[in-house]
Design an enzyme around this catalytic site. Sequence first.
Site, short mmCIF file in Angstrom:
data_model
loop_
_atom_site.label_atom_id
_atom_site.label_comp_id
_atom_site.label_asym_id
_atom_site.label_seq_id
_atom_site.Cartn_x
_atom_site.Cartn_y
_atom_site.Cartn_z
N LYS B 72 0.83 -1.21 0.00
CA LYS B 72 0.00 0.00 0.00
C LYS B 72 0.86 1.26 0.00
O LYS B 72 0.59 2.21 -0.75
CB LYS B 72 -0.92 -0.01 1.22
CG LYS B 72 -2.07 0.96 1.11
CD LYS B 72 -3.12 0.64 2.15
CE LYS B 72 -2.40 0.44 3.48
NZ LYS B 72 -3.17 -0.19 4.50
N THR B 74 3.96 1.44 -1.02
CA THR B 74 4.61 1.44 -2.33
C THR B 74 3.67 2.02 -3.39
O THR B 74 4.07 2.82 -4.25
CB THR B 74 5.01 0.00 -2.69
OG1 THR B 74 5.83 -0.50 -1.63
CG2 THR B 74 5.76 -0.07 -4.00
N ARG B 101 2.77 7.93 6.86
CA ARG B 101 3.19 7.72 8.26
C ARG B 101 4.69 7.51 8.36
O ARG B 101 5.32 7.00 7.43
CB ARG B 101 2.50 6.46 8.82
CG ARG B 101 1.06 6.69 9.18
CD ARG B 101 0.40 5.39 9.55
NE ARG B 101 0.30 4.51 8.39
CZ ARG B 101 -0.09 3.25 8.43
NH1 ARG B 101 -0.40 2.70 9.58
NH2 ARG B 101 -0.17 2.54 7.33
N LYS B 112 9.73 -6.74 9.71
CA LYS B 112 9.32 -6.11 8.48
C LYS B 112 10.47 -5.46 7.72
O LYS B 112 10.39 -5.25 6.52
CB LYS B 112 8.30 -5.02 8.86
CG LYS B 112 7.34 -4.64 7.79
CD LYS B 112 6.33 -3.67 8.41
CE LYS B 112 5.53 -2.96 7.35
NZ LYS B 112 4.64 -1.96 7.93
N ALA B 280 -2.84 1.36 13.62
CA ALA B 280 -4.14 1.37 12.94
C ALA B 280 -5.18 0.54 13.70
O ALA B 280 -6.33 0.48 13.29
CB ALA B 280 -3.98 0.84 11.53
N PHE B 308 -3.93 -0.79 7.20
CA PHE B 308 -4.71 -2.03 7.02
C PHE B 308 -5.73 -1.91 5.87
O PHE B 308 -5.53 -1.11 4.95
CB PHE B 308 -5.39 -2.42 8.33
CG PHE B 308 -4.43 -2.70 9.46
CD1 PHE B 308 -3.19 -3.31 9.25
CD2 PHE B 308 -4.77 -2.37 10.77
CE1 PHE B 308 -2.32 -3.58 10.29
CE2 PHE B 308 -3.89 -2.64 11.83
CZ PHE B 308 -2.68 -3.24 11.58
N PHE B 389 2.81 -8.09 -9.26
CA PHE B 389 3.93 -8.89 -8.76
C PHE B 389 4.49 -9.72 -9.90
O PHE B 389 3.77 -10.07 -10.83
CB PHE B 389 3.47 -9.79 -7.61
CG PHE B 389 3.48 -9.09 -6.29
CD1 PHE B 389 2.51 -8.15 -5.99
CD2 PHE B 389 4.46 -9.34 -5.34
CE1 PHE B 389 2.51 -7.46 -4.79
CE2 PHE B 389 4.46 -8.66 -4.13
CZ PHE B 389 3.49 -7.72 -3.85
N TRP B 417 6.38 -0.57 -8.75
CA TRP B 417 7.45 -1.25 -8.01
C TRP B 417 8.64 -1.49 -8.95
O TRP B 417 9.78 -1.20 -8.57
CB TRP B 417 6.93 -2.58 -7.43
CG TRP B 417 7.95 -3.29 -6.59
CD1 TRP B 417 8.21 -3.09 -5.27
CD2 TRP B 417 8.84 -4.32 -7.01
NE1 TRP B 417 9.22 -3.93 -4.84
CE2 TRP B 417 9.63 -4.68 -5.88
CE3 TRP B 417 9.07 -4.97 -8.24
CZ2 TRP B 417 10.61 -5.68 -5.95
CZ3 TRP B 417 10.04 -5.96 -8.31
CH2 TRP B 417 10.81 -6.30 -7.16
#
Lengths: 568, 568
Positions: B72, B74, B101, B112, B280, B308, B389, B417
């Site tokens: 999201k 990205t 954020r 992560k 969130a 989210f 992807f 991406w």
Amino acid sequence: MTTDMDIALSAELDPIVDIAAGLGLDAKDIIPHGWTKAKVPIDVLDRASETATDGKLILVTAMSPTPAGEGKTTTSIGLADGLNELARSKPEVGKAVLALREPSMGPVFGMKGGAAGGGYAQVVPMEDINLHFTGDFAAIAAANNLAATMLDNHIHFGNDLDVDPRRIHLRRVVDLNDRALRGVVVGLGGLNGGVPREDAFDIVVASEVMAVFCLSTSLADLKERLGRIVLAHSRSREPITVADIGAAGAMTALLRNALAPNLVQSLEHSPAFIHGGPFANIAHGCNSLLATKAGLALGDWVVTEAGFGADLGAEKFLDIKCRTAGIWPSAAVVVATLRALKYHGGVDVKDVNSPDVSAVLEGMSNLELHCRNLREIYGLTPVVCFNRFPTDTDEEMAAAISHLDGLGVAAVESTHWADGGKGAIALADAVVEAAGGAPEDPAASAKYSYELDLPLEEKVRTIAQRIYQAKDVDLPTKVKRKLKQFTEEGYGDAPVCIAKTQYSLSTDGSLRGAPTDHIIEVKDVRLSAGAGFIVVIAGDIMTMPGLPREPSALKIDVTEDGNITGLF
Amino acid sequence: MTTDMDIALSAELDPIVDIAAGLGLDAKDIIPHGWTKAKVPIDVLDRASETATDGKLILVTAMSPTPAGEGKTTTSIGLADGLNELARSKPEVGKAVLALREPSMGPVFGMKGGAAGGGYAQVVPMEDINLHFTGDFAAIAAANNLAATMLDNHIHFGNDLDVDPRRIHLRRVVDLNDRALRGVVVGLGGLNGGVPREDAFDIVVASEVMAVFCLSTSLADLKERLGRIVLAHSRSREPITVADIGAAGAMTALLRNALAPNLVQSLEHSPAFIHGGPFANIAHGCNSLLATKAGLALGDWVVTEAGFGADLGAEKFLDIKCRTAGIWPSAAVVVATLRALKYHGGVDVKDVNSPDVSAVLEGMSNLELHCRNLREIYGLTPVVCFNRFPTDTDEEMAAAISHLDGLGVAAVESTHWADGGKGAIALADAVVEAAGGAPEDPAASAKYSYELDLPLEEKVRTIAQRIYQAKDVDLPTKVKRKLKQFTEEGYGDAPVCIAKTQYSLSTDGSLRGAPTDHIIEVKDVRLSAGAGFIVVIAGDIMTMPGLPREPSALKIDVTEDGNITGLF
């Protein structure tokens, strides 16, 4: 009444690029943090060191402090401003630069308020310097706490290293006075809460990571030192290090930007490197080595201070920091006040503002011993600076100065608090003269109070007898056993970092003046393998202060237009 | 393999003064943090707001997330770069600005890694953004922990406010995953250690101070909100606030500099405001209101994301943040992946990389519901963005897009991406078109999922039934009693902030797709009086994550020449 904060806020600051330019640094060489603060990258400093002739280092230390406060930081700032003022009429004096510690937020919200000098001898922007500054302490806290959580995580996931949860040395830290964290139990709440154990938090300035940060000469040195920190021992008594749990790289990443010294200015635009701030008891109590080296490379004079009195701060500065770094001061300023002399002469702290010539002379024993140590043990010329207070009388001042004259000790009064650099011209003159008598390469003639090849116990005894005038040291069997263990583990050559009360040359804070025949009772010893010294605890050491009943935080506020008030 | 970090480190960044200049800001208007980061002072933003026509706000939200990750952030970055790429050929499109954020260091060292986008859609300098950034989270932690130590200090010194140590709501925080701090006992060690009590630490992003920080419109508003935070209750059940213990001023002082939004750039030099980062679940999960307002005042488009899936992030963004701020988006992008569709279509997470058209269509129920909610409840035009992807097949993609076409939902695939802004031109076009259909003043036609004058319980029920498709909510007596109490205390008009699993529209994380007939079980409710909402806990909420067995911290390092590695 005009407060320190009023003075600081009404000051006109030069852009930090101008301050940097005055040091020969290009705007692109620095990393700005706002328009009046910057970091100077380590590679820029390395480059400058290669070409520069090092400036002269002046150590500002003090007689044994009193609860009334002597103004050592204020005097350091006054001296730098005084030297730069002097250079206006005598350009051959050259440029003076400050190297000071960063304030911890603990005292800011506790008792002390700000810690960036006072009156007309301050470093600015004081409200930023006192609160977060460029984030160094937050980075140090994060690095320390990352190691702590990785260690507990290791135990949680099977404890392959066999960490003994009763032998964990690393404590988590915060940069606040937080009494409730002095003793805690962590790991509660069942299976998902990790493994329960007793623990404690320290204030960030008491952490070994802070000491390591302040002694590191490069990022690579930092990483190596961090890796050496002994976090815990295993059940079979093997040391478990930061490197063992794989945290050194990530901790270094957290500290990468922080390790570059911070550059700000005094009210009179003297450049000031303010960087690092280890406790002067549990650690060595002076600003980062990189900040000092920055000053030496970029300035003609570096005025730096060491925490507490000369028995603690100067001893560690000289025996630990200067020895590690291969640097040495050209002179030492010993900050004194008539109030402190009267206190050490037996006057109650509430009465030190009343004139009392005989008490002034009675208290000289303390000041004299510090001066004698600096001269006879370390070979440094002391310059006593009387930081003038409004309640001081001319008669007391004359008596004090003439007494020291009689001993051949240079002594001046200085009014930098009220008058800024102009008030410190006499001090600057005296310092230039004292430093003029120092060898061309002072580091080549460095003299330490003890040699590193002495056994650890003998190092402590030597300091106690030579510096503190103690009859002997008393080491319990437990301590002797630990020193033996440290020696077997290969740390026998390390310097010792003695933690004791700052209020007396002895370990009894109520013994004023220059006590003799006292015994230094060592209660515990700790290894700081990353910092590279053995901490010797002689007295009660506070590694997490508490807030007072009425903390200064209650008075701190922000006005509608965004100004911070109440930092005094 | 080229990692995100390789791409980020090889990027040539524009000086931040140039990025600011592109927004009409003078160099002197910003507060630099290094040469590629800056803060934009609030008064500068206020000035800009007065003269500017607000830009169009685009909300980036998502279908229910899966363990595989949808990208999201990205996509948000890709969209802003795509809009700015589009503006090169069509200048009338105008300038796009990001509002995102700040990453928490917990996930950075945990699972992560970095959280600043990925591939050729990143914000930079990513290593700084991921580690400390400009110090905002450290400031928030310090402010929070100052309140905590002042409260414990108050109890230690006599407890005039009669604080019930069993009813203290404020927890200390760190910005790390630290399992061992989930459950602790503080105040041990006898008289000098304060008053013993059970306690716990949260990660800083879960603190109410963070939520307050992100909803504040000015320093004065911040101070007022901080003062309202209920820290504890007394034995007689009276609320005890930050204002009661006198901490609001000092906390505001700690947050003064942090409150100004941070400005950085994407790899393609799109301006990015990255500021604040509340969880969130326990909070509202989007960047600071000031950052969003900064974007609206200075840009023609503001691309912002909410945490989210749309059931959690978009709902809170719209019902809480937009309502508080009087702003409203002109369109909503719903990020989806073929992998997530397959997951919601019943495929095991390890198999989502295998082609499976029927599973893609099966999983549509989840995506469709989020789109329908945005359209029918909030009146927003959704644009589905398939973040492509490498394992996606053209056949699957065609099936997915044609299915959505059939429902009248705009859907595009996007390759930001791999290709940066050029890969997001189709997405940018679709967003411009969707926003073109929005009213001139979108805030005037804002539609919320519930009205504030409903009783608190009804607000929860309304969200559950309208957004989650639940049959009903189940509130235990204890919860009903607390809601009654909150209403009596004057908080009945507050919005509700529901904390539940992000993996399902229900409260059962294993229920994929678009479950119906489920019951939302509310376990607890908490008052966030400073943030101005009631937290409704429906499921297990993690406010202090733990490190995994092999934390990413193990891979993070610093090279000899000072580059950070392993942040991927």
